[in-house]
Design an enzyme around this catalytic site. Structure first.
Site, PDB file in Angstrom:
ATOM      1  NE  ARG A   1      12.430   2.647  -2.967  1.00  0.00           N
ATOM      2  CZ  ARG A   1      11.316   2.435  -2.501  1.00  0.00           C
ATOM      3  NH1 ARG A   1      10.335   2.860  -2.386  1.00  0.00           N
ATOM      4  NH2 ARG A   1      11.438   1.536  -1.453  1.00  0.00           N
TER       5      ARG A   1
ATOM      6  CE  LYS B   1       6.244  -4.081   5.263  1.00  0.00           C
ATOM      7  NZ  LYS B   1       6.751  -3.825   3.970  1.00  0.00           N
TER       8      LYS B   1
ATOM      9  CG  HIS C   1       6.785  -1.939  -7.471  1.00  0.00           C
ATOM     10  ND1 HIS C   1       5.794  -1.310  -6.907  1.00  0.00           N
ATOM     11  CD2 HIS C   1       7.623  -2.237  -6.342  1.00  0.00           C
ATOM     12  CE1 HIS C   1       6.085  -1.356  -5.524  1.00  0.00           C
ATOM     13  NE2 HIS C   1       7.117  -1.909  -5.137  1.00  0.00           N
TER      14      HIS C   1
END
Ligand code: ADP
Length: 158
Positions: free
Chosen positions: A90, A41, A17
């Site tokens: 990614r 979450k 990040h």
């Protein structure tokens, strides 16, 4: 003037990040890193804790602000006049979901575009989830997160 937002869970922030934050900050006039306050979450760190971690990390980056938001990203983007949403990519596994999100968001609000920065190769494998797993079992996470963040993670599992 381009005003970008980099939204995410950042639970916790990793070197992956941080790399995206620094690179986006060098491209856009203003960058807001914003923590998604998402109760479904069940994060390891509260929204306030994640905001604080990011503020510490971003100190010294003059055009970067840290914030948090709840609800739809497009509403937050519209209300704050951001014209770019930054996301990191990614691997191909990120791509399908990110593409769907970007296209949905553009349908909902065409006033902002999503821009993807591809991961620096040395962080391509790195995710908050794996960092938490390694830390949970007492492994060494010093290559994945800054020392002060590693301490906070180990404290959670103590
Ligand atoms: P999410 O926002 O999907 O809950 P994260 O908070 O982990 O997930 O990530 C926020 C953004 O940062 C996403 O766009 C994600 O793809 C990207 N990101 C996460 N880890 C990395 C990394 N190692 N390299 C590049 N981008 C990353």
């Amino acid at each position: 003037m381009n005003s970008a937002v980099y939204p995410g869970s950042f639970d916790p922030v990793t070197y992956g990040h941080i790399d995206i934050i620094k690179r986006a900050a060098s491209i856009y006039d203003r960058l807001t890193v914003s923590v998604l306050n998402n109760n479904t979450k069940s994060p390891l760190f509260s929204t306030d804790e994640r905001v604080k971690m990011l503020k510490d990390i971003c100190r010294g980056l003059d055009n970067v602000k840290v914030d948090s938001f709840s609800g739809l990203l497009v509403d937050y983007v519209k209300n704050n006049d951001f014209n770019v949403v930054v996301r990191g990519l990614r691997a191909i596994t990120d791509f399908e979901y990110e593409l769907q999100m970007a296209q949905t968001n553009r349908k909902l609000y065409p006033g902002a575009d999503t821009v993807f920065l591809t991961t620096s190769l040395e962080y391509a494998y790195l995710s908050s989830t794996t960092v938490k797993e390694v830390a949970y079992f007492g492994g060494d996470i010093s290559q994945f997160v800054p020392e002060e963040i590693a301490k906070l993670i180990y404290d959670k599992f103590r």
